[in-house]
Design a protein around this motif. Structure first.
Motif, short mmCIF file in Angstrom:
data_model
loop_
_atom_site.label_atom_id
_atom_site.label_comp_id
_atom_site.label_asym_id
_atom_site.label_seq_id
_atom_site.Cartn_x
_atom_site.Cartn_y
_atom_site.Cartn_z
N ALA A 148 2.83 16.85 -5.67
CA ALA A 148 2.84 15.56 -6.46
C ALA A 148 2.41 14.40 -5.64
O ALA A 148 3.05 14.10 -4.59
N ALA A 149 1.73 13.42 -6.20
CA ALA A 149 1.47 12.32 -5.62
C ALA A 149 2.25 11.14 -5.35
O ALA A 149 3.34 11.12 -6.08
N ILE B 132 0.88 -1.32 0.09
CA ILE B 132 0.12 -0.26 -0.13
C ILE B 132 0.80 1.15 -0.20
O ILE B 132 1.92 1.25 0.39
N TRP B 133 0.26 2.38 -0.47
CA TRP B 133 0.99 3.47 -0.58
C TRP B 133 0.06 4.84 -0.53
O TRP B 133 -1.28 4.69 -1.08
N GLY B 134 0.43 5.89 -0.26
CA GLY B 134 -0.60 7.09 -0.31
C GLY B 134 0.18 8.28 0.02
O GLY B 134 1.44 8.49 0.41
N GLY B 135 -0.66 9.51 -0.18
CA GLY B 135 -0.16 10.77 0.32
C GLY B 135 0.74 11.48 -0.79
O GLY B 135 0.41 11.20 -2.17
N VAL B 136 1.47 12.43 -0.40
CA VAL B 136 2.05 13.40 -1.28
C VAL B 136 3.65 13.02 -1.20
O VAL B 136 4.29 12.93 -0.19
N ALA B 137 4.26 12.79 -2.28
CA ALA B 137 5.64 12.78 -2.56
C ALA B 137 6.59 13.89 -2.34
O ALA B 137 7.71 13.71 -1.83
N ASP B 138 6.13 14.96 -2.79
CA ASP B 138 6.76 16.28 -2.92
C ASP B 138 5.77 17.44 -2.24
O ASP B 138 4.75 17.90 -2.90
#
Length: 377
Positions: free
Chosen positions: A56-57, A45-51
């Motif tokens: 960027a998601a 699983i993954w989620g949220g914002v990368a930057d």
């Protein structure tokens, strides 16, 4: 509630809720979590914002610098060579690396490098940030210097230096850098997206680390001079992880890039008797060598009681785990991998919002608890 992508087997669905709640609360900004049992993926699983600057998601293939979780890849590479009979942990380092015998280090063993007890927790000579990208200079400095304490008598976390020390032993044995051996012998055969030395072509996938709050740097774990030496010579600055110099270098203690999936794909070897992705890379006896206790006590650098096995942390009062045959390690900021050999479960967590920790925090802990509870259901 934050949307979480990926999948989780029904009995581990709570892991999705835990990650979603963490991102919604702001404890996490972007993160990934993966778990395997008997070599099979049960959560990814993954989620949220990368930057956080661009919004960027965090995508399926987002990767991030996981700091010292990289050390588990370095340890695994050494375990692989030992499993093949090319490396003996009880052997003197100087047997493989003759220059290392200088300044009273002739008797230091490879096992002491693996267990942070060689007395080389930092550089004695002043080191500039760019010097750590010069492999020959860094290893020559460590080979020439005297230990800070009598090797084998106490643990003291070799935060940056362990990668150079173990890596140079690997290079002397194989003629290749540790990053190369790891890539060709472990990561590529398993199809794992984990890199010690990241190609420039992958820069666009790297999540941007958010440094810990003021007072939360790695140097704040203790006021001891050993801690300050480790943290300030050179200074450990999360902002450096955005540079090509950092990403492209091979720093086997600190600059591995991957995500929870790729960490778990590799470290499943430790939880599943040397097999991952249907491929046997090590023997079961080879991976279980990590369980061999090497040294225990108050870590002179981290200022906490720790039990070290062969390249990994072992359960103890400060890091209790449900099952005794468990190995783990984490990275500055919060990334973590746990390999439970009793349940044959591997869990990995990688994130971009850094907490003031070096061996995991409650974000990873809550995800792990969701897995163990699911196992008991």
């Amino acid at each position: 509630m934050t949307q979480i992508h990926g999948h989780a087997d029904p009995r581990f669905a709570a892991a999705k809720d835990v990650l979603a709640a963490s991102i919604t609360r702001g404890d996490d900004v972007g993160a990934s979590f993966c778990a395997t049992i008997d070599g099979e993926v049960v959560v990814d699983i993954w989620g949220g914002v990368a930057d956080a600057d661009t919004g960027a998601a965090w995508e399926k293939d987002t990767i991030v610098n996981v700091y010292s979780t990289t050390k588990t890849m370095t340890a695994l590479t050494a375990l692989l060579l030992a499993d093949r009979g090319e490396l003996r942990f009880e052997e003197r380092v100087a047997h493989y690396w003759p220059e290392f015998a200088a300044a009273g280090k002739d008797a230091v063993t490879v096992a002491q490098l693996m267990s942070h007890s060689a007395g080389l927790s930092g550089f004695k000579e002043p080191v500039a940030p760019e010097d750590i990208y010069d492999w020959d200079k860094a290893t020559a400095l460590l080979a020439a210097q005297a230990p800070y304490w009598e090797p084998g008598t106490a643990p003291g976390y070799h935060a940056m230096t362990q990668g150079f020390l173990v890596g140079e032993v690997v290079r002397r044995i194989t003629g290749q850098t540790l990053g190369t051996v790891f890539r060709t012998e472990i990561a590529e055969p398993l199809g794992a997206d984990f890199h010690i030395g990241l190609p420039q072509s992958d820069d666009g996938r790297v999540a941007r680390l958010i440094p810990p709050p003021p007072g939360g740097s790695i140097g704040n774990v203790s006021n001891s001079w050993l801690t300050q030496n480790m943290a300030s010579n050179p200074a450990i600055d999360p902002r450096a992880t955005t540079t090509r110099a950092w990403r492209g270098a091979e720093l086997p203690a600190a600059n591995g890039h991957g995500n929870a999936r790729s960490v778990a794909m590799v470290q499943t070897l430790m939880a599943n008797g040397g097999v991952a992705g249907g491929k046997r890379i090590l023997s079961e006896a080879g991976v279980r060598r990590a369980l061999e206790p090497q040294i225990s006590g108050d870590d002179l650098v981290l200022a906490m009681p720790l039990n070290y096995g062969m390249g990994y942390g072992l359960p103890g009062p400060s890091r209790p785990f449900p099952n005794p045959n468990t190995v783990f390690w984490g990275g500055y900021g919060g990334s973590l991998v746990v390999c439970d050999m009793d349940t044959r479960m591997c869990m990995a967590y990688a994130m971009n919002k850094m907490a003031p920790t070096t061996t995991g925090d409650m974000r990873a802990g809550m995800l792990a608890m969701a897995m163990w509870q699911g196992m008991m259901a």
